[in-house]
Design an enzyme around this catalytic site. Sequence first.
Site, PDB file in Angstrom:
ATOM      1  N   SER A   1       0.833  -1.205   0.000  1.00  0.00           N
ATOM      2  CA  SER A   1       0.000   0.000   0.000  1.00  0.00           C
ATOM      3  C   SER A   1       0.873   1.264   0.000  1.00  0.00           C
ATOM      4  O   SER A   1       1.980   1.248   0.531  1.00  0.00           O
ATOM      5  CB  SER A   1      -0.872  -0.039   1.255  1.00  0.00           C
ATOM      6  OG  SER A   1      -1.986   0.790   1.118  1.00  0.00           O
ATOM      7  N   PRO A   2       0.370   2.363  -0.567  1.00  0.00           N
ATOM      8  CA  PRO A   2       1.184   3.586  -0.589  1.00  0.00           C
ATOM      9  C   PRO A   2       1.489   4.093   0.811  1.00  0.00           C
ATOM     10  O   PRO A   2       0.612   4.136   1.665  1.00  0.00           O
ATOM     11  CB  PRO A   2       0.295   4.590  -1.339  1.00  0.00           C
ATOM     12  CG  PRO A   2      -1.086   4.034  -1.288  1.00  0.00           C
ATOM     13  CD  PRO A   2      -0.930   2.550  -1.216  1.00  0.00           C
TER      14      PRO A   2
ATOM     15  N   GLN B   1       0.932   6.649  -7.224  1.00  0.00           N
ATOM     16  CA  GLN B   1      -0.258   7.310  -6.680  1.00  0.00           C
ATOM     17  C   GLN B   1      -0.038   8.813  -6.804  1.00  0.00           C
ATOM     18  O   GLN B   1       0.978   9.333  -6.328  1.00  0.00           O
ATOM     19  CB  GLN B   1      -0.453   6.940  -5.211  1.00  0.00           C
ATOM     20  CG  GLN B   1      -1.780   7.469  -4.663  1.00  0.00           C
ATOM     21  CD  GLN B   1      -1.920   7.275  -3.158  1.00  0.00           C
ATOM     22  OE1 GLN B   1      -1.038   7.659  -2.398  1.00  0.00           O
ATOM     23  NE2 GLN B   1      -3.022   6.674  -2.730  1.00  0.00           N
TER      24      GLN B   1
ATOM     25  N   ARG C   1      -8.430   5.906  -5.244  1.00  0.00           N
ATOM     26  CA  ARG C   1      -8.582   5.566  -3.820  1.00  0.00           C
ATOM     27  C   ARG C   1      -9.635   6.490  -3.211  1.00  0.00           C
ATOM     28  O   ARG C   1      -9.602   7.703  -3.399  1.00  0.00           O
ATOM     29  CB  ARG C   1      -7.248   5.718  -3.072  1.00  0.00           C
ATOM     30  CG  ARG C   1      -7.379   5.401  -1.589  1.00  0.00           C
ATOM     31  CD  ARG C   1      -6.033   5.321  -0.869  1.00  0.00           C
ATOM     32  NE  ARG C   1      -5.601   3.941  -0.790  1.00  0.00           N
ATOM     33  CZ  ARG C   1      -4.837   3.440   0.206  1.00  0.00           C
ATOM     34  NH1 ARG C   1      -4.418   4.207   1.186  1.00  0.00           N
ATOM     35  NH2 ARG C   1      -4.489   2.176   0.229  1.00  0.00           N
TER      36      ARG C   1
ATOM     37  N   TYR D   1      -7.784  14.837   1.399  1.00  0.00           N
ATOM     38  CA  TYR D   1      -6.956  15.661   0.522  1.00  0.00           C
ATOM     39  C   TYR D   1      -7.854  16.364  -0.519  1.00  0.00           C
ATOM     40  O   TYR D   1      -9.078  16.301  -0.427  1.00  0.00           O
ATOM     41  CB  TYR D   1      -5.838  14.813  -0.110  1.00  0.00           C
ATOM     42  CG  TYR D   1      -4.920  14.224   0.954  1.00  0.00           C
ATOM     43  CD1 TYR D   1      -4.273  15.055   1.868  1.00  0.00           C
ATOM     44  CD2 TYR D   1      -4.737  12.849   1.078  1.00  0.00           C
ATOM     45  CE1 TYR D   1      -3.454  14.530   2.859  1.00  0.00           C
ATOM     46  CE2 TYR D   1      -3.925  12.315   2.077  1.00  0.00           C
ATOM     47  CZ  TYR D   1      -3.291  13.166   2.969  1.00  0.00           C
ATOM     48  OH  TYR D   1      -2.498  12.660   3.963  1.00  0.00           O
TER      49      TYR D   1
ATOM     50  N   ARG E   1       1.417  -1.056   6.828  1.00  0.00           N
ATOM     51  CA  ARG E   1       2.369  -1.166   7.939  1.00  0.00           C
ATOM     52  C   ARG E   1       3.116  -2.496   7.987  1.00  0.00           C
ATOM     53  O   ARG E   1       4.322  -2.501   8.303  1.00  0.00           O
ATOM     54  CB  ARG E   1       1.664  -0.862   9.265  1.00  0.00           C
ATOM     55  CG  ARG E   1       1.317   0.623   9.395  1.00  0.00           C
ATOM     56  CD  ARG E   1       0.309   0.877  10.478  1.00  0.00           C
ATOM     57  NE  ARG E   1      -0.955   0.191  10.216  1.00  0.00           N
ATOM     58  CZ  ARG E   1      -1.924   0.060  11.106  1.00  0.00           C
ATOM     59  NH1 ARG E   1      -1.782   0.542  12.315  1.00  0.00           N
ATOM     60  NH2 ARG E   1      -3.052  -0.559  10.784  1.00  0.00           N
TER      61      ARG E   1
HETATM   62  C1  LIG Z   1       3.604   5.817   7.193  1.00  0.00           C
HETATM   63  C2  LIG Z   1       2.364   5.753   6.375  1.00  0.00           C
HETATM   64  C3  LIG Z   1       2.237   6.567   5.263  1.00  0.00           C
HETATM   65  C4  LIG Z   1       1.098   6.499   4.482  1.00  0.00           C
HETATM   66  N1  LIG Z   1       1.032   7.235   3.327  1.00  0.00           N
HETATM   67  C5  LIG Z   1       0.000   7.061   2.469  1.00  0.00           C
HETATM   68  C6  LIG Z   1       0.001   7.639   1.192  1.00  0.00           C
HETATM   69  O1  LIG Z   1       0.958   8.262   0.763  1.00  0.00           O
HETATM   70  N2  LIG Z   1      -1.084   7.479   0.410  1.00  0.00           N
HETATM   71  C7  LIG Z   1      -2.167   6.767   0.836  1.00  0.00           C
HETATM   72  O2  LIG Z   1      -3.150   6.647   0.111  1.00  0.00           O
HETATM   73  N3  LIG Z   1      -2.166   6.163   2.030  1.00  0.00           N
HETATM   74  C8  LIG Z   1      -1.106   6.284   2.840  1.00  0.00           C
HETATM   75  N4  LIG Z   1      -1.091   5.602   4.029  1.00  0.00           N
HETATM   76  C9  LIG Z   1      -2.211   4.720   4.363  1.00  0.00           C
HETATM   77  C10 LIG Z   1      -1.898   3.279   3.957  1.00  0.00           C
HETATM   78  O3  LIG Z   1      -1.767   3.139   2.551  1.00  0.00           O
HETATM   79  C11 LIG Z   1      -2.997   2.338   4.445  1.00  0.00           C
HETATM   80  O4  LIG Z   1      -4.204   2.698   3.832  1.00  0.00           O
HETATM   81  C12 LIG Z   1      -3.169   2.362   5.945  1.00  0.00           C
HETATM   82  O5  LIG Z   1      -1.914   2.414   6.613  1.00  0.00           O
HETATM   83  C13 LIG Z   1      -3.909   1.137   6.449  1.00  0.00           C
HETATM   84  O6  LIG Z   1      -3.245  -0.043   6.093  1.00  0.00           O
HETATM   85  P1  LIG Z   1      -2.395  -0.925   7.170  1.00  0.00           P
HETATM   86  O7  LIG Z   1      -3.332  -1.238   8.284  1.00  0.00           O
HETATM   87  O8  LIG Z   1      -1.952  -2.133   6.395  1.00  0.00           O
HETATM   88  O9  LIG Z   1      -1.251  -0.061   7.627  1.00  0.00           O
HETATM   89  C14 LIG Z   1       0.033   5.661   4.842  1.00  0.00           C
HETATM   90  C15 LIG Z   1       0.162   4.875   5.971  1.00  0.00           C
HETATM   91  C16 LIG Z   1       1.311   4.890   6.725  1.00  0.00           C
HETATM   92  C17 LIG Z   1       1.423   3.971   7.896  1.00  0.00           C
END
Ligand SMILES: Cc1cc2nc3c(=O)[nH]c(=O)nc-3n(C[C@H](O)[C@H](O)[C@H](O)COP(=O)(O)O)c2cc1C
Length: 763
Positions: free
Chosen positions: A413-414, A491, A620, A572, A715
């Site tokens: 994921s981003p 993205q 998204r 955003y 994560r």
């Molecule tokens: C450090 C960090 C940076 C993130 N940056 C982005 C991002 O640039 N773009 C986005 O759409 N989501 C971003 N997210 C959200 C993640 O893509 C994801 O949707 C969210 O962390 C939930 O997934 P997880 O439970 O596997 O961490 C970010 C999450 C984390 C932890």
Amino acid sequence: MKVAVLGGGPAGLYFAISMKLRDSANEVTVVERNKPDDTFGWGVVLSAETLENLTRNDPVSAVWIRRYFAYWDDIAVFHRGVRTVSTGHGFCGIGRKRLLLLLQRRARELGVDLQFETEVPDPRPYMDTHDLVVAADGLNSRARATFAEVFKPDIDVRKCKFVWLGTHQKFDDAFTFIFEETEHGWVWAHAYQFDPETATFIVECSEETWEKFGFGEMSKEESIATCERLFEKYLGGHPLMSNASHIRGSAWINFPRVLCERWSYKNLALMGDAAASAHFSIGSGTKLALESAVALADYVRSEPTLDAAFEKYESARRTEVLKLQSAARNSLEWFEEVERYLHLDPVQFNYSLLTRSQRISHENLRLRDPEWLGDAEAWFHRQAGNTGNTRRAPMFAPFALRELKLKNRVVVSPMAQYRAVDGCPTDWHFAHYAERAKGGAGMIYIEMTCVSPEGRITPGCTGFYAPAHETAWKRLVDFVHADTEAKICAQIGHSGPKGSTQLGWQESDAPLEDGNWPVLAASDVPWSPRNQVPKAMTRADMDMVRDQFVASAEMAARCGFDMLEIHAAHGYLLSSFITPLTNRRSDEYGGSLENRMRYPLEVFRAVRAVWPQEKPISVRISANDWVGADGITPPEAVEIARTLQAAGVDICDVSAGQTSIRARPVYGRMFQTPFSDRIRNETGMATMAVGNIYEPDHVNSILMAGRADLVCLARPHLTDPYWTLHAAVTLGDREVKWPDPYLPGRDQIYRLAERSATMGLKV
Ligand SMILES: Cc1cc2nc3c(=O)[nH]c(=O)nc-3n(C[C@H](O)[C@H](O)[C@H](O)COP(=O)(O)O)c2cc1C
Ligand SMILES: Cc1cc2nc3c(=O)[nH]c(=O)nc-3n(C[C@H](O)[C@H](O)[C@H](O)COP(=O)(O)OP(=O)(O)OC[C@H]3O[C@@H](n4cnc5c(N)ncnc54)[C@H](O)[C@@H]3O)c2cc1C
């Protein structure tokens, strides 16, 4: 101790027995409004675990109960003319009437005073004359109603209509679910044998279907005749029977989910259905009732005062109840929404049904019925177009969108790294993304990469707006393509009202201490009282930002990214148009959902026009603002997805929240996956699920149940770039490709995994 038990159902009788067993000097009276053998309902389901608990409490009644148990291991599902059977589920059941007669006998034997045909309209006289009063008077408890102010019952009347019936048709080989499409919609039955002659046959349908049939106006006999007609081919000529002669009218009801804020008042405690109910589809109402009875009897004996006993009883049992009610909610919601799943292939439908409560995981199903699960996995691979080995976990099935072909369903994921300099990715980005690309996932994302300097979230965010950015990103994409099998998605986004804020590990979303730049949004609604008031975009601003998205997409195309995602989530810029929480516009870009989607769709269309035709575009979204009806709700997210789908978006990346500081998300494992499920199965659009998904088991069950096409993990990939390769080791899958230089490491890790599995078996 002088004890009065109001209600002689399973809870009341078993509590009376348990009190006598702990101290035969207890004077226990059970007051029941019905006659001894005048009990209603058919079979009840118990588990082997419950029976063990009962045996520890009272071996005598446990032996009697066990003697009358009907056991079955299989679950059969009739769906679209196909009967699918899986095994290893291990249920047992007993007639409710039989259970109550046994408990009455045991209670009498122990000296409990059973007073039948005595209605208790008000518990207070008993509270005055007894040391302890237990109100076990069922779902519609009078005692609970008398002290409603204290107990504060929360009664959630659920959507489906159901009727408890019985039949002499045999369902003794399997717990059977039957889904029938009728002239007025789908009607389904839950059928299970509970003694040699009789089976429970619960008929259920949506309120809409129920109304179309006119069940509400029918007599009980007419209702039964209609159900007999609907399920004729499964009943082998046997009639359906009702024994609820006490219920007037057609006997159909909506299930009420009961939960009380408190379970005790003065010397009275609520027990069983009176305190908390669990939907019949997880067959736990009687289990909860019996186990609560044992717990209260234990605490009354072990604690110095009644207050202390009640406190322990409530805290111990409430946790159990909440756990079961959560599983029951998942299960009943699945039935309420079943029409969403009925289009699925019988294999996937069956899987979805079996895992509906989320208590049974993918690997748990493998333990129960390896053959069935193996066949289901093979089905999954075949429909995914896998022409090779289909005996693999669903996460390793390929996936195609336009001409993009992914080797598996795992996506990194981003995740913003906040390490860019003037928008330019650095060595950090190269090393970070290159590692993830080597880690086995089918596709990796780069972080939200911003379309302009002002569109950055933080000064550390990456961009797609300067020649140096293009050079740096292209180097990464070239490496990913040359040295790994992963695909790479860009993205692109604009921070809007959340721009000009601090790095992720500083005070996230808070304005910069100095050097802030002006921000734009749909309306002049700041992210928080501390953040800047954004400028509400004029048409000229909208043209400018749209053109920036287009220029960024063109740059991403030149870099060779395999897929593009437009970030329209998390508060955003584009998200600030979609959610009514931040869009206050009165022009054609505000108000209705159609208007709020107008600008994001305009951006998408402009980007689509320059993005290579053979490559897909994802959007998204935040599928839930988590503020209730004021914001985006999951049903509205389905409408958002429909507009995206109609505009030609290839896949919806279903995230949620981060759109308002008012949000109150309900976290949990896979907590956003239901939104993806809903969008995918109501629109037919491909989806990605994301959010607290961290085990191979989660990924496999989401895919196998058809809740998403791809699964994004964020994560987990921060702590383990090789998450997919490690998942393969855990699952014993040797077909994943490791980078050649790492093969000795691969051989060792599989060897170690095998060794520890063998040692585990020997222990
Ligand atoms: C450090 C960090 C940076 C993130 N940056 C982005 C991002 O640039 N773009 C986005 O759409 N989501 C971003 N997210 C959200 C993640 O893509 C994801 O949707 C969210 O962390 C939930 O997934 P997880 O439970 O596997 O961490 C970010 C999450 C984390 C932890
Ligand atoms: C009619 C009926 C049929 C059911 N059938 C099934 C089934 O087939 N399968 C299944 O899995 N689950 C069934 N259930 C649900 C499951 O049995 C319950 O979760 C479980 O019985 C809970 O036990 P309980 O003792 O708390 O409540 P109940 O079993 O509802 O017992 C409450 C008792 O209190 C008595 N009572 C109520 N009000 C008063 C009053 N004012 N004065 C005196 N006595 C009163 C009632 O007559 C009843 O005997 C049924 C429930 C009911 C009410």
